[in-house]
Design a protein around this motif. Sequence first.
Motif, PDB file in Angstrom:
ATOM      1  N   GLN A   1     -84.210  35.729  41.981  1.00 37.21           N
ATOM      2  CA  GLN A   1     -84.246  36.473  40.712  1.00 37.21           C
ATOM      3  C   GLN A   1     -83.876  35.597  39.513  1.00 37.21           C
ATOM      4  OE1 GLN A   1     -82.643  40.512  40.417  1.00 37.21           O
ATOM      5  NE2 GLN A   1     -82.301  40.481  42.634  1.00 37.21           N
ATOM      6  N   LEU A   2     -83.248  34.455  39.763  1.00 34.31           N
ATOM      7  CA  LEU A   2     -82.754  33.617  38.676  1.00 34.31           C
ATOM      8  C   LEU A   2     -83.808  32.624  38.204  1.00 34.31           C
ATOM      9  CD1 LEU A   2     -79.173  32.861  40.042  1.00 34.31           C
ATOM     10  CD2 LEU A   2     -79.856  34.621  38.391  1.00 34.31           C
ATOM     11  N   SER A   3     -83.815  32.391  36.914  1.00 34.09           N
ATOM     12  CA  SER A   3     -84.713  31.394  36.331  1.00 34.09           C
ATOM     13  C   SER A   3     -84.121  30.000  36.521  1.00 34.09           C
ATOM     14  CB  SER A   3     -84.907  31.666  34.836  1.00 34.09           C
ATOM     15  OG  SER A   3     -83.704  31.360  34.137  1.00 34.09           O
ATOM     16  N   GLU A   4     -84.912  29.023  36.172  1.00 34.14           N
ATOM     17  CA  GLU A   4     -84.470  27.625  36.235  1.00 34.14           C
ATOM     18  C   GLU A   4     -83.151  27.440  35.483  1.00 34.14           C
ATOM     19  OE1 GLU A   4     -85.149  23.744  37.634  1.00 34.14           O
ATOM     20  OE2 GLU A   4     -86.649  25.312  37.839  1.00 34.14           O
ATOM     21  N   GLY A   5     -83.065  27.952  34.290  1.00 38.10           N
ATOM     22  CA  GLY A   5     -81.858  27.790  33.478  1.00 38.10           C
ATOM     23  C   GLY A   5     -80.684  28.624  33.949  1.00 38.10           C
ATOM     24  N   GLU A   6     -80.972  29.782  34.516  1.00 40.88           N
ATOM     25  CA  GLU A   6     -79.896  30.704  34.913  1.00 40.88           C
ATOM     26  C   GLU A   6     -79.069  30.192  36.089  1.00 40.88           C
ATOM     27  OE1 GLU A   6     -81.933  34.854  33.314  1.00 40.88           O
ATOM     28  OE2 GLU A   6     -82.340  34.181  35.371  1.00 40.88           O
ATOM     29  N   ILE A   7     -79.594  29.271  36.878  1.00 38.38           N
ATOM     30  CA  ILE A   7     -78.809  28.744  38.007  1.00 38.38           C
ATOM     31  C   ILE A   7     -77.632  27.897  37.527  1.00 38.38           C
ATOM     32  CG2 ILE A   7     -80.744  28.841  39.631  1.00 38.38           C
ATOM     33  CD1 ILE A   7     -80.899  25.730  39.386  1.00 38.38           C
ATOM     34  N   TYR A   8     -77.642  27.529  36.244  1.00 42.57           N
ATOM     35  CA  TYR A   8     -76.570  26.693  35.682  1.00 42.57           C
ATOM     36  C   TYR A   8     -75.557  27.490  34.849  1.00 42.57           C
ATOM     37  CZ  TYR A   8     -80.030  23.177  36.890  1.00 42.57           C
ATOM     38  OH  TYR A   8     -80.949  22.411  37.555  1.00 42.57           O
ATOM     39  N   TRP A   9     -75.764  28.791  34.710  1.00 43.34           N
ATOM     40  CA  TRP A   9     -74.903  29.613  33.864  1.00 43.34           C
ATOM     41  C   TRP A   9     -73.478  29.667  34.427  1.00 43.34           C
ATOM     42  CZ3 TRP A   9     -71.928  33.982  34.653  1.00 43.34           C
ATOM     43  CH2 TRP A   9     -71.469  34.622  33.512  1.00 43.34           C
ATOM     44  N   THR A  10     -72.489  29.546  33.532  1.00 46.47           N
ATOM     45  CA  THR A  10     -71.087  29.756  33.905  1.00 46.47           C
ATOM     46  C   THR A  10     -70.435  30.656  32.875  1.00 46.47           C
ATOM     47  OG1 THR A  10     -70.325  27.795  32.707  1.00 46.47           O
ATOM     48  CG2 THR A  10     -70.822  27.517  35.055  1.00 46.47           C
ATOM     49  N   TYR A  11     -69.485  31.426  33.324  1.00 42.38           N
ATOM     50  CA  TYR A  11     -68.748  32.326  32.437  1.00 42.38           C
ATOM     51  C   TYR A  11     -67.835  31.544  31.497  1.00 42.38           C
ATOM     52  CZ  TYR A  11     -65.534  35.945  30.887  1.00 42.38           C
ATOM     53  OH  TYR A  11     -64.774  36.783  30.122  1.00 42.38           O
ATOM     54  N   ASN A  12     -67.176  30.528  32.061  1.00 39.54           N
ATOM     55  CA  ASN A  12     -66.290  29.676  31.267  1.00 39.54           C
ATOM     56  C   ASN A  12     -66.154  28.326  31.953  1.00 39.54           C
ATOM     57  OD1 ASN A  12     -64.334  29.895  33.322  1.00 39.54           O
ATOM     58  ND2 ASN A  12     -63.377  31.675  32.363  1.00 39.54           N
ATOM     59  N   ILE A  13     -65.338  27.459  31.391  1.00 46.99           N
ATOM     60  CA  ILE A  13     -65.208  26.091  31.903  1.00 46.99           C
ATOM     61  C   ILE A  13     -64.626  26.042  33.324  1.00 46.99           C
ATOM     62  CG2 ILE A  13     -62.924  25.603  30.932  1.00 46.99           C
ATOM     63  CD1 ILE A  13     -64.265  22.807  30.122  1.00 46.99           C
ATOM     64  N   GLU A  14     -63.845  27.037  33.702  1.00 43.77           N
ATOM     65  CA  GLU A  14     -63.249  27.070  35.044  1.00 43.77           C
ATOM     66  C   GLU A  14     -64.183  27.668  36.095  1.00 43.77           C
ATOM     67  OE1 GLU A  14     -60.348  25.730  36.145  1.00 43.77           O
ATOM     68  OE2 GLU A  14     -60.298  24.845  34.146  1.00 43.77           O
ATOM     69  N   SER A  15     -65.286  28.237  35.657  1.00 46.09           N
ATOM     70  CA  SER A  15     -66.223  28.903  36.564  1.00 46.09           C
ATOM     71  C   SER A  15     -67.227  27.909  37.137  1.00 46.09           C
ATOM     72  CB  SER A  15     -66.983  29.995  35.815  1.00 46.09           C
ATOM     73  OG  SER A  15     -66.105  30.943  35.288  1.00 46.09           O
ATOM     74  N   ASN A  16     -67.773  28.266  38.275  1.00 48.33           N
ATOM     75  CA  ASN A  16     -68.837  27.472  38.890  1.00 48.33           C
ATOM     76  C   ASN A  16     -70.171  28.174  38.692  1.00 48.33           C
ATOM     77  OD1 ASN A  16     -67.247  25.357  40.046  1.00 48.33           O
ATOM     78  ND2 ASN A  16     -66.524  26.821  41.551  1.00 48.33           N
TER      79      ASN A  16
ATOM     80  N   VAL B   1     -74.032  36.422  44.032  1.00 52.75           N
ATOM     81  CA  VAL B   1     -74.578  37.738  43.695  1.00 52.75           C
ATOM     82  C   VAL B   1     -73.945  38.255  42.402  1.00 52.75           C
ATOM     83  CG1 VAL B   1     -74.784  40.154  44.435  1.00 52.75           C
ATOM     84  CG2 VAL B   1     -75.179  38.305  46.087  1.00 52.75           C
ATOM     85  N   PHE B   2     -72.634  38.120  42.276  1.00 49.40           N
ATOM     86  CA  PHE B   2     -71.948  38.590  41.078  1.00 49.40           C
ATOM     87  C   PHE B   2     -72.479  37.873  39.836  1.00 49.40           C
ATOM     88  CE2 PHE B   2     -68.421  38.621  38.016  1.00 49.40           C
ATOM     89  CZ  PHE B   2     -68.232  40.002  37.904  1.00 49.40           C
ATOM     90  N   ILE B   3     -72.643  36.564  39.930  1.00 53.23           N
ATOM     91  CA  ILE B   3     -73.198  35.798  38.808  1.00 53.23           C
ATOM     92  C   ILE B   3     -74.607  36.296  38.489  1.00 53.23           C
ATOM     93  CG2 ILE B   3     -74.039  33.527  38.077  1.00 53.23           C
ATOM     94  CD1 ILE B   3     -71.631  32.351  39.702  1.00 53.23           C
ATOM     95  N   GLY B   4     -75.411  36.504  39.519  1.00 53.41           N
ATOM     96  CA  GLY B   4     -76.770  37.005  39.310  1.00 53.41           C
ATOM     97  C   GLY B   4     -76.784  38.324  38.567  1.00 53.41           C
ATOM     98  N   LYS B   5     -75.892  39.224  38.939  1.00 50.75           N
ATOM     99  CA  LYS B   5     -75.821  40.522  38.268  1.00 50.75           C
ATOM    100  C   LYS B   5     -75.418  40.366  36.807  1.00 50.75           C
ATOM    101  CE  LYS B   5     -74.435  44.109  40.951  1.00 50.75           C
ATOM    102  NZ  LYS B   5     -73.568  44.881  41.875  1.00 50.75           N
ATOM    103  N   GLN B   6     -74.505  39.446  36.536  1.00 47.37           N
ATOM    104  CA  GLN B   6     -74.069  39.212  35.153  1.00 47.37           C
ATOM    105  C   GLN B   6     -75.206  38.633  34.325  1.00 47.37           C
ATOM    106  OE1 GLN B   6     -70.930  40.443  34.425  1.00 47.37           O
ATOM    107  NE2 GLN B   6     -71.225  40.982  36.561  1.00 47.37           N
ATOM    108  N   VAL B   7     -75.876  37.652  34.868  1.00 49.09           N
ATOM    109  CA  VAL B   7     -76.935  36.952  34.140  1.00 49.09           C
ATOM    110  C   VAL B   7     -78.138  37.866  33.910  1.00 49.09           C
ATOM    111  CG1 VAL B   7     -78.610  35.059  34.342  1.00 49.09           C
ATOM    112  CG2 VAL B   7     -76.221  34.657  34.886  1.00 49.09           C
ATOM    113  N   LYS B   8     -78.528  38.597  34.921  1.00 44.66           N
ATOM    114  CA  LYS B   8     -79.746  39.413  34.821  1.00 44.66           C
ATOM    115  C   LYS B   8     -79.513  40.736  34.087  1.00 44.66           C
ATOM    116  CE  LYS B   8     -83.011  37.921  35.977  1.00 44.66           C
ATOM    117  NZ  LYS B   8     -83.816  36.883  35.287  1.00 44.66           N
ATOM    118  N   ASP B   9     -78.276  41.214  34.051  1.00 45.32           N
ATOM    119  CA  ASP B   9     -77.922  42.454  33.347  1.00 45.32           C
ATOM    120  C   ASP B   9     -78.853  43.593  33.780  1.00 45.32           C
ATOM    121  OD1 ASP B   9     -76.412  44.053  31.643  1.00 45.32           O
ATOM    122  OD2 ASP B   9     -77.505  43.439  29.845  1.00 45.32           O
TER     123      ASP B   9
END
Length: 179
Positions: free
Chosen positions: A28-43, A144-152
């Motif tokens: 479900q994630l785009s090329e750019g979305e695989i690199y998304w982080t919530y903050n500097i401490e997040s992966n 999965v949690f990151i995916g849900k955040q990114v895809k909204d």
Amino acid sequence: MDIGNEYLKIVIERFKSVKSLGDKTINQLSEGEIYWTYNIESNSVAVIVKHLSRNMVSRWTDFLTSDGEKEYRNRDEEFIDDISSKSELTIVWEKGWKTLIDTLTGLSEQDLLKNIYIRGERHLVLEAIERQMAHYAYHVGQIVFIGKQVKDNKWESLSIQKGKSEEYLKQMLDKHQGK
């Protein structure tokens, strides 16, 4: 019925189920979305995939005969975000899971009570399998949690849709009534 063989069959299917959640999220994630982080401490998803894969390769290569923390593994390097593309991410992801599933498929019931080592600590094979199941499910949950955040609101649910629990229960009961 041999309980050990049944356990191995079940645990392989459970690992595949965990992998499937990751697969469906990554798809479900785009090329750019695989690199998304919530903050500097997040992966990012890319970093989590890299960590999982390298952990799997280290733990499951020569599983019965060498320590699960291989000398060649550089765990700290796993958290550097250097996956170059979604296609590379997929290759890395599949390599780890293939190593795991191939190793589990090659185990026998007699192997489950053997001792193996992870960072010098002794584990029964059975215990090591459960340890890794918890670890991998934890990280796939993060993906999965990151995916849900990114895809909204564009997120495609991987489980029972909100408000559809009764409908799903009825479908499952109808499906299994005849069995």
